[in-house]
Design an enzyme around this catalytic site. Structure first.
Site, PDB file in Angstrom:
ATOM      1  N   GLU A  92     -12.319   1.509  -7.571  1.00  0.00           N
ATOM      2  CA  GLU A  92     -11.141   0.642  -7.460  1.00  0.00           C
ATOM      3  C   GLU A  92     -10.031   1.134  -8.397  1.00  0.00           C
ATOM      4  OE1 GLU A  92     -12.177  -3.470  -7.972  1.00  0.00           O
ATOM      5  OE2 GLU A  92     -13.185  -3.540  -6.038  1.00  0.00           O
ATOM      6  N   ARG A  95      -7.700   4.020  -7.309  1.00  0.00           N
ATOM      7  CA  ARG A  95      -6.727   3.745  -6.251  1.00  0.00           C
ATOM      8  C   ARG A  95      -5.308   3.664  -6.816  1.00  0.00           C
ATOM      9  NH1 ARG A  95      -8.462   1.570  -1.481  1.00  0.00           N
ATOM     10  NH2 ARG A  95      -6.300   1.945  -0.867  1.00  0.00           N
ATOM     11  N   ARG A 108     -22.374  15.510  -9.165  1.00  0.00           N
ATOM     12  CA  ARG A 108     -22.911  16.754  -8.589  1.00  0.00           C
ATOM     13  C   ARG A 108     -23.499  17.621  -9.700  1.00  0.00           C
ATOM     14  NH1 ARG A 108     -18.717  20.010  -5.545  1.00  0.00           N
ATOM     15  NH2 ARG A 108     -20.503  20.909  -4.475  1.00  0.00           N
ATOM     16  N   ARG A 200      -4.957  -6.033 -11.614  1.00  0.00           N
ATOM     17  CA  ARG A 200      -6.397  -6.144 -11.855  1.00  0.00           C
ATOM     18  C   ARG A 200      -6.768  -7.252 -12.839  1.00  0.00           C
ATOM     19  NH1 ARG A 200      -8.462  -3.727  -7.427  1.00  0.00           N
ATOM     20  NH2 ARG A 200      -7.512  -1.662  -7.131  1.00  0.00           N
TER      21      ARG A 200
HETATM   22  C1  FAD Z   1      -7.264  -7.972  -5.500  1.00  0.00           C
HETATM   23  C2  FAD Z   1      -7.233  -6.643  -4.824  1.00  0.00           C
HETATM   24  C3  FAD Z   1      -7.937  -6.450  -3.652  1.00  0.00           C
HETATM   25  C4  FAD Z   1      -7.930  -5.196  -3.001  1.00  0.00           C
HETATM   26  N1  FAD Z   1      -8.624  -5.038  -1.839  1.00  0.00           N
HETATM   27  C5  FAD Z   1      -8.594  -3.834  -1.208  1.00  0.00           C
HETATM   28  C6  FAD Z   1      -9.297  -3.627   0.037  1.00  0.00           C
HETATM   29  O1  FAD Z   1      -9.946  -4.511   0.543  1.00  0.00           O
HETATM   30  N2  FAD Z   1      -9.240  -2.405   0.610  1.00  0.00           N
HETATM   31  C7  FAD Z   1      -8.509  -1.383   0.081  1.00  0.00           C
HETATM   32  O2  FAD Z   1      -8.481  -0.299   0.649  1.00  0.00           O
HETATM   33  N3  FAD Z   1      -7.849  -1.548  -1.085  1.00  0.00           N
HETATM   34  C8  FAD Z   1      -7.865  -2.740  -1.722  1.00  0.00           C
HETATM   35  N4  FAD Z   1      -7.196  -2.891  -2.906  1.00  0.00           N
HETATM   36  C9  FAD Z   1      -6.490  -1.745  -3.468  1.00  0.00           C
HETATM   37  C10 FAD Z   1      -5.004  -1.785  -3.128  1.00  0.00           C
HETATM   38  O3  FAD Z   1      -4.790  -1.697  -1.723  1.00  0.00           O
HETATM   39  C11 FAD Z   1      -4.260  -0.627  -3.829  1.00  0.00           C
HETATM   40  O4  FAD Z   1      -4.794   0.599  -3.369  1.00  0.00           O
HETATM   41  C12 FAD Z   1      -4.399  -0.676  -5.321  1.00  0.00           C
HETATM   42  O5  FAD Z   1      -4.162  -1.981  -5.803  1.00  0.00           O
HETATM   43  C13 FAD Z   1      -3.397   0.289  -5.955  1.00  0.00           C
HETATM   44  O6  FAD Z   1      -2.119  -0.245  -5.755  1.00  0.00           O
HETATM   45  P1  FAD Z   1      -0.885   0.656  -5.422  1.00  0.00           P
HETATM   46  O7  FAD Z   1      -1.088   1.491  -4.221  1.00  0.00           O
HETATM   47  O8  FAD Z   1       0.300  -0.281  -5.455  1.00  0.00           O
HETATM   48  O9  FAD Z   1      -0.898   1.572  -6.758  1.00  0.00           O
HETATM   49  P2  FAD Z   1      -0.227   2.979  -7.005  1.00  0.00           P
HETATM   50  O10 FAD Z   1      -0.791   3.999  -6.119  1.00  0.00           O
HETATM   51  O11 FAD Z   1      -0.375   3.236  -8.454  1.00  0.00           O
HETATM   52  O12 FAD Z   1       1.257   2.750  -6.635  1.00  0.00           O
HETATM   53  C14 FAD Z   1       2.126   1.991  -7.471  1.00  0.00           C
HETATM   54  C15 FAD Z   1       3.405   1.720  -6.681  1.00  0.00           C
HETATM   55  O13 FAD Z   1       4.051   2.965  -6.411  1.00  0.00           O
HETATM   56  C16 FAD Z   1       4.595   2.929  -5.103  1.00  0.00           C
HETATM   57  N5  FAD Z   1       3.909   3.927  -4.269  1.00  0.00           N
HETATM   58  C17 FAD Z   1       2.759   4.609  -4.578  1.00  0.00           C
HETATM   59  N6  FAD Z   1       2.453   5.464  -3.623  1.00  0.00           N
HETATM   60  C18 FAD Z   1       3.394   5.344  -2.664  1.00  0.00           C
HETATM   61  C19 FAD Z   1       3.576   5.960  -1.418  1.00  0.00           C
HETATM   62  N7  FAD Z   1       2.741   6.890  -0.951  1.00  0.00           N
HETATM   63  N8  FAD Z   1       4.637   5.588  -0.687  1.00  0.00           N
HETATM   64  C20 FAD Z   1       5.501   4.658  -1.130  1.00  0.00           C
HETATM   65  N9  FAD Z   1       5.373   4.011  -2.328  1.00  0.00           N
HETATM   66  C21 FAD Z   1       4.332   4.358  -3.077  1.00  0.00           C
HETATM   67  C22 FAD Z   1       4.377   1.504  -4.571  1.00  0.00           C
HETATM   68  O14 FAD Z   1       5.460   0.704  -4.940  1.00  0.00           O
HETATM   69  C23 FAD Z   1       3.157   1.070  -5.320  1.00  0.00           C
HETATM   70  O15 FAD Z   1       3.005  -0.328  -5.422  1.00  0.00           O
HETATM   71  C24 FAD Z   1      -7.179  -4.127  -3.563  1.00  0.00           C
HETATM   72  C25 FAD Z   1      -6.475  -4.332  -4.742  1.00  0.00           C
HETATM   73  C26 FAD Z   1      -6.496  -5.568  -5.381  1.00  0.00           C
HETATM   74  C27 FAD Z   1      -5.728  -5.730  -6.666  1.00  0.00           C
END
Ligand code: FAD
Length: 250
Positions: A92, A95, A108, A200
């Protein structure tokens, strides 16, 4: 078998500010280097090094947070070693991409025959659940050891011992549970840490990563209160520690 019930968070590196002699700032109040870098960057934008409002670093940065000028927080980076978290927790964590860098223990290369396991907070404290979980984890670890032995025999023809072990471990790890402990080095700038923490620490976050986020927040708040002081730790409805932030995603 070692069972872990809390994460361990260690600071590996903090920012170092080297003030240029030709652009001195009229600092007010005590501050860490990470906080000063952010103030310096903010003041450069308006060439306000003379500090016309007479603000302390804490006051200046609070104003930046209020205005949402989060880009100045990207210059200060904190590197943490996080241990005692499960593979599902680190999955998590990774991500979070923007502004983050990771180096995680390799299953590995590393022998997991004596790996530690992280008991989920939801299971802790219930003797029946704990006993059942322990039995399941022990069985999984035994299956891993058995699989490594079998695979080492199967790949006996591979002369390079390191390569042979890697072939065995990379397949055998498939039977290890999500609870297997990982160690991970995480580097991120302050803006990225803040975004991850906001997501988180929330009551909707999974309990283990929430517990890890609380530990990370405590460490970063002690390092740089002006950069993380608007986060508040409180007890959520479920009785576990949770956190909220005053200035949302700057
Ligand atoms: C309570 C909770 C439940 C979750 N449940 C799931 C789930 O069921 N399945 C799942 O797959 N994930 C889940 N997640 C993970 C979630 O989808 C995100 O992957 C994770 O929180 C990281 O967030 P982010 O992508 O905003 O972060 P980062 O990758 O750090 O990005 C930060 C910010 O940068 C910008 N950004 C980053 N990359 C891009 C891009 N490529 N294009 C445009 N803007 C960008 C956006 O504004 C983004 O908010 C969950 C997260 C939480 C907190």
């Amino acid at each position: 078998m070692e069972i872990l019930k809390t994460p361990r968070v260690s600071l590996l590196a903090r920012p170092q500010f080297l003030e240029p002699a030709h652009l001195p700032v009229q600092w007010k109040g005590e501050a860490s280097d990470g906080e000063r870098i952010a103030e310096f960057a903010g003041r450069l934008c308006y060439m306000s090094q003379h500090n016309p409002a007479g603000r302390t670093t804490a006051e200046y940065l609070r104003n930046i947070l209020r205005q949402g000028h989060g880009s100045v927080f990207e210059h200060s980076q904190y590197v943490l070693l996080i241990e005692g978290i499960s593979r599902s927790c680190s999955h998590e964590l990774v991500r979070h991409r923007a502004g983050f860098g990771y180096s995680q223990l390799s299953q590995r290369y590393v022998d997991e025959s004596h790996a530690a396991f992280v008991m989920p907070p939801a299971i802790q404290g219930d003797p029946a659940l704990e006993a059942a979980w322990l039995a399941q984890v022990e069985a999984a670890q035994a299956a891993y050891v058995q699989a490594v032995e079998g695979l080492m025999a199967r790949y006996a023809w591979v002369e390079d011992r390191v390569h042979r072990r890697k072939l065995a471990r990379e397949a055998a790890r498939s039977v290890l549970p999500n609870a297997t402990e990982v160690k991970i080095v995480v580097s991120a700038n302050v803006r990225a840490w803040r975004t991850m923490l906001e997501l988180r620490l929330g009551e909707g976050a999974e309990l283990e990563i929430r517990r890890m986020a609380v530990a990370v927040l405590r460490l970063l708040q002690s390092e740089a209160p002006a950069l993380f002081g608007d986060f508040e730790i409180y007890r959520g409805e479920d009785g576990n520690e949770s956190g909220r932030v005053e200035y949302h995603k700057v």
